[in-house]
Every structure is written in C-alpha cells, then in structure tokens.
Design a protein around this motif. Structure first.
Motif, short mmCIF file in Angstrom:
data_model
loop_
_atom_site.label_atom_id
_atom_site.label_comp_id
_atom_site.label_asym_id
_atom_site.label_seq_id
_atom_site.Cartn_x
_atom_site.Cartn_y
_atom_site.Cartn_z
N HIS A 3 -5.65 -7.52 0.36
CA HIS A 3 -5.81 -6.05 0.09
C HIS A 3 -4.68 -5.89 -0.96
O HIS A 3 -3.98 -6.12 -1.01
CB HIS A 3 -5.54 -5.22 1.06
CG HIS A 3 -5.90 -3.83 0.91
ND1 HIS A 3 -7.14 -3.38 0.89
CD2 HIS A 3 -5.24 -2.64 0.56
CE1 HIS A 3 -7.16 -1.44 0.76
NE2 HIS A 3 -6.11 -1.53 0.50
N LYS A 43 -10.56 -1.70 -2.28
CA LYS A 43 -11.11 -2.28 -0.69
C LYS A 43 -11.24 -3.89 -0.87
O LYS A 43 -11.89 -4.37 -1.98
CB LYS A 43 -12.33 -1.66 -0.02
CG LYS A 43 -12.12 -0.23 0.08
CD LYS A 43 -13.55 0.41 0.47
CE LYS A 43 -14.61 0.46 -0.58
NZ LYS A 43 -15.90 1.06 0.28
N ASN A 44 -11.20 -4.58 0.38
CA ASN A 44 -11.19 -5.84 0.13
C ASN A 44 -12.76 -6.47 0.63
O ASN A 44 -12.76 -7.69 0.70
CB ASN A 44 -10.24 -6.74 1.10
CG ASN A 44 -10.26 -6.26 2.46
OD1 ASN A 44 -11.39 -5.44 2.84
ND2 ASN A 44 -9.49 -6.51 3.38
N ASP A 45 -13.54 -5.47 0.55
CA ASP A 45 -14.95 -5.92 0.59
C ASP A 45 -15.37 -6.73 -0.22
O ASP A 45 -15.31 -6.41 -1.58
CB ASP A 45 -15.83 -4.72 0.86
CG ASP A 45 -15.57 -3.74 2.10
OD1 ASP A 45 -14.83 -4.15 3.26
OD2 ASP A 45 -16.11 -2.61 2.21
N GLY A 79 -14.76 -2.54 -4.35
CA GLY A 79 -14.51 -3.75 -3.57
C GLY A 79 -14.12 -4.77 -4.42
O GLY A 79 -13.90 -4.75 -5.95
N ASN A 98 -12.84 0.99 -9.31
CA ASN A 98 -12.78 0.63 -7.94
C ASN A 98 -12.97 -0.68 -7.79
O ASN A 98 -13.54 -1.21 -6.81
CB ASN A 98 -13.29 1.67 -7.04
CG ASN A 98 -12.90 2.96 -7.16
OD1 ASN A 98 -11.48 3.10 -7.31
ND2 ASN A 98 -13.61 4.03 -7.39
#
Length: 557
Positions: A3, A43-45, A79, A98
């Motif tokens: 993250h 986000k780490n998606d 992500g 993002n």
C-alpha cells in the motif's frame, strides 16, 4: 503489492530544521524548515493489463489494452495497474487519477517508433506553449497518481533524435548514416526524416500561433519530439523505483504540479541525446527528488519556470524543492536552474549529492529577456569528480549551446554592454553553498553577471576544488568566500575580479608558487576585502589595473 501512503516527508525527521551555515553567512543563526511534500495514497487492488488483452510479445501494439485498464481501475475508485513480465509495445499511455502504474522487474514498456501513433497536441516546449507530438506518458489535471516498480520504460528516442557527428565515433556515425535518414549538407548532423530537417530550419518551430491548427504543423511533425513523461497541473504524484530511458526529448517533465516525489529512479539517455534532460521541474511546488541516478544527454536535475514573456505571464515559480542523495553521471549540469526561469525559483535545498563527469557541476544559467528572480537556494555537501567545465557556475549570458566546446568549434567572445533594467532582466541572488569538494575541473568557480544586474549575495563556504583554472568573478556584488581552497594547474591568476564590488574573501587557500594571486580590473571594482589569506605563497600577490581605485582592495591578516 504494498500500500502506498504518506511516509518520509510527513515524519518529524523530514521537518527537522537545517542550520544553513556557521558564522559569516547571512542566515547563520536562522533555522530553515524543509517543506512538507504530501504523499499519494492509492488502494492496493491490482488489475493486470493482460485482463484487457495485452500481450508482452514485443510485436502486439498494446495502447488500447493499457489505456482501458487504467481507465477501468480509475473509474472503480483507483488501484494498481500491473505491467507484468514481458516486452510490452505501446503507443501513448494516458494516466488517470488514483492509479498506480506498477512495472515488474522484468517488464519493459517500450513505445513504438511509428510516429502516426502520436497525435499533435497543444503542449509546452522549453517554457512556451507549443505543438508537440503527444508524450508517450501523460496526464493532465489529475490527483493521486503513481508510477512504481523496478521495470523499464523506454521512449524509443533514437527514432526521433537528430545527432551531431562530432558526438559519435567514426564507426558509430557510419552505422547511423547507413540506417537511413538524411545527413545535413555540411556533413555534421544526421536527421531521421525530411520532416525533421524542415523543422530544424523553421524559426520557432511548433510555437502556438493564433488561428493555426495541428494540420498547419504536419510538415514538421517529426521534428516536434515529445518528452517521455509530461504531467500537467497534477497533485500528489509518486515516481519510484522505475527506470526511465531513451526519451525522444526530455525524460521527465512535471509542469504546474504540486506535491511531487521522485524516489530511487534510474533516468538514462545516450550522452549525445539532443535535449535529453533527466528531469525538468517547471513551475511546480513542493517537490522531493531523492535517491535517484541520472546519466543523460543534457541537464541532469533541472529547475525551470517558463521562458521569457510566456513564463512571466504564467508567473508561477518553482518553489519548495528538496534534492538529496542523488548521483548524476553524464549531463550538461549536475544540478541546474534555468535558463527558462522567467517565473522565478525560490526556496530550494540541494544536499548530499554526487556529480561524476557532468560537464558542469552546479549550473545556474539565464540570459537577458528571461526576467524572473532566482533566490534562496541552499546547497550543502556536494561531491564531484572529473568535471570538464566549471565546478560551480553562475552565468547570465547563456547562449543555448553545449557547455563544452566541441573539437574545431569556434565561439565569439561575450561583449559586455549596459542596457536598461526592465521586466526582462533576470536576477540571481541569495545563494548559500557549503561543503563542496571537486576533484578535477577545468575551472573552479565562475560568476558572470550583467552590467545592469549583477549576480548578488552569493555565499560559498568550505569549498575545495582541484582544477586547471581558479576563480573568475565578473559583474558581481556581495560575493562571500570563506575557507575556499582552489588547487590549480594554471594559476595566473588564482582569483580574477572584473567590475565587481563588495567581494569578501576569508582564508583563501591556493597552490604555493602560483604566479599571481589576485587580478583586479574594471572601474566598477571596489570594496574587495581579503582576510586570513597568506599572499606570500604566490610569486606575486596582486595585479590591479590602472582604472581601479587604489582603495578598492583591502588585505589584512
């Protein structure tokens, strides 16, 4: 996948105050806080570009797949877009808010040499609005964006660049000519196409003009080389770990951005790469460049803020910048401000950096017509070796030529003429440079201001330079040299002062047996004070020209 969030610059360590100098400098008792650089939070998606059909075979053009992946991830709230192992051929990539574009270690993102994939767009070139080919990677009005990983981004710059014959070996030149393209009539320059030739012969090529559209520039399109990465008016940016290389023009160009972090990058270009700068930070605020390595064809780490009237009209300085723990190999300058600095530059800290073989070490350049004020620059703990030009240079007569004269090249001497001060008059003032060591340079220190606007208030302390030539001070006011040691080969004189005033030299060290220690000329030279300096080690202490007032020089033990 880790993250990404606020880190170093949020910590109390990064906010620690720096004591700029010891006794003798204007800010000796003041503490100056480093600026805060806000960090991205993404986000780490993770979504691989393979999901949208990308193929890493080096043949498939993946432009659509990559951009669809980026758009999809951004639309879902952000992500990671993963570039996995492979050779990924692509056209222009457009970043979105993002999103973290992440490259695996064995991933190469290579941009196509098919110029038709790059549309002409209104952008910016060397500080002025200009039509350019779309950059391989770009983003405008974005927030919270990143490019991370340990993979390679390759701009395929060899397809775009013109090349000077004098910068190649005979074998390299023959190979290049045999590959196609066009050689200039005088045999000294190679061009990749006829459109490039025409563009090179067009005055102000690509500059935006009222009423003209992209079609009006089609006949010189190939000449309008893009910068590899351009981010415009973006906030919260992280570039970390990646190798950026082989750019058509500049490698990295953040413009009008805020909260920008460049960390642990490798930035590379062939040494002959025309306009092959490493990073050009233009009109940006709150910037951290750390732990990175540059080996390029033009300036390494460069600060800009627009050119001439266009830059002054924009009126946005580059400010609050930290440059630390970087290494610069080949470059026209290790750390550079200018020459396009018409919007100004201020509050910049440069420390713990090494320059190895850069044409010039610390390079501050401008010229009449720019305007703009560069001030409050703090440089500390810089190490250099094998500098072909000046270790430290301030020059207000920049002429847009390579800093090192090529074999057989002739240049006219500068003619000093006083002109009125206007908004077009640039200014350099309030520089504090401390703890610099250079082993090998053509000249140790060079100041050259304008008659109508001297370089002002420059403080150098604890500087040791081994060089062929010593110190030259021309049209400067308020120069403070303390504990400066110049070990020169050609020391006649060690210090040359011309038309300069309020020069304070304390504890100057030099090579014993030097022919001449001080040469002073110019009727404006006055207020030159030398203390703590043993002049007896020189064969001759001073040579004062007849036009200089006898009281201009004051020497004390």
């Amino acid at each position: 996948m880790k993250h990404i969030s606020g880190s170093l610059c949020r910590s109390k360590i990064a906010l620690a105050c720096i004591l700029i100098s010891s006794a003798g400098m204007a800010l000796a008792q003041q503490k100056v806080s480093l600026p805060i650089i806000q960090q991205v939070k993404i986000k780490n998606d993770t979504t691989s570009i393979i999901t949208f059909g990308a193929k890493g075979d080096g043949v498939t053009l993946n432009t659509e797949s990559i951009n669809k992946t980026i758009a999809s991830v951004s639309q879902k709230g952000g992500g990671v877009v993963l570039i996995p192992s492979g050779l990924w051929l692509t056209g222009p990539v457009e970043l979105k808010s993002n999103v973290n574009l992440h490259l695996k270690r064995d991933a190469i993102l290579q941009f196509t040499d098919d110029f038709n994939q790059y549309k002409l767009v209104e952008g910016n070139w060397e500080g002025r609005p200009a039509w350019r080919n779309q950059s391989p990677i770009s983003g405008t009005n974005l927030e919270n964006i990143a490019i991370t990983g340990t993979g390679i981004i390759d701009g395929n710059g060899g397809a775009w660049r013109m090349v000077k014959k004098d910068k190649l070996t005979e074998s390299q030149w023959k190979t290049l000519v045999a590959s196609g393209g066009i050689v200039r009539e005088d045999g000294k320059m190679w061009f990749p196409s006829a459109k490039t030739v025409k563009g090179s012969n067009t005055k102000n090529a690509g500059v935006v003009e009222p009423g003209k559209t992209a079609k009006d520039y089609e006949d010189i399109k190939d000449f309008l080389r893009p910068n590899l990465l351009v981010l415009t008016n973006c906030k919260k940016i992280l570039l970390e770990g990646v190798t950026f290389q082989n750019s058509p023009a500049w490698n990295l160009h953040p413009l009008l951005c805020e909260d920008l972090t460049l960390r642990n990058l490798q930035v590379k270009n062939p040494w002959y790469a025309q306009n092959g700068d490493g990073v050009d930070v233009e009109s940006c605020k709150n910037v951290l460049i750390e732990g990175s390595t540059f080996d390029v064809g033009d300036d390494g780490i460069c600060i800009k803020s627009g050119r001439d009237e266009a830059g002054r009209k924009r009126g946005v300085p580059t400010e609050n910048v930290i440059v630390r723990n970087n290494v610069v190999y080949h470059a026209h300058g290790g750390f550079v401000i200018g020459s396009e600095m018409s919007g100004g530059a201020k509050n910049i800290w440069v420390y713990d950096c090494s320059f190895i073989g850069t044409d010039i070490g610390l390079r501050f350049k401008t010229t009449r017509g720019r305007g703009g004020i560069v001030e409050n620059i703090y440089v500390n703990n810089i190490n250099m070796i094998d500098i072909p030009g000046e270790a430290i240079l301030f020059d207000m007569y920049y002429a847009a030529v390579d800093p090192i004269v090529l074999a057989g090249e002739k240049r006219d001497a500068i003619k000093s003429v006083m002109v009125p001060v206007t908004e077009e008059t640039p200014q350099f003032r309030n520089f504090y440079i401390k703890d610099v060591v250079a082993n090998g340079a053509e000249k140790a220190i060079f100041f050259r201001g304008l008659p109508e606007m001297n370089i002002k208030d420059i403080h150098l302390e604890n500087v040791t330079i081994q060089s062929k030539k010593g110190i030259e001070i021309i049209e400067a006011t308020g120069i403070f040299l303390k504990n400066v040691n110049v070990i020169t080969e050609n020391s006649n004189p060690v210090v040359d002062i011309q038309n300069s005033s309020n020069i304070n030299i304390d504890n100057l060290q030099y090579k014993p047996g030097s022919e001449l220690l001080f040469s002073i000329a110019g009727e404006k030279s006055k207020g030159i004070k030398v203390s703590g300096t043993d002049s007896s080690k020189a064969k001759k202490a001073t040579n004062v020209a007849s036009e200089v007032n006898k009281k201009a020089l004051e020497m004390s033990k």
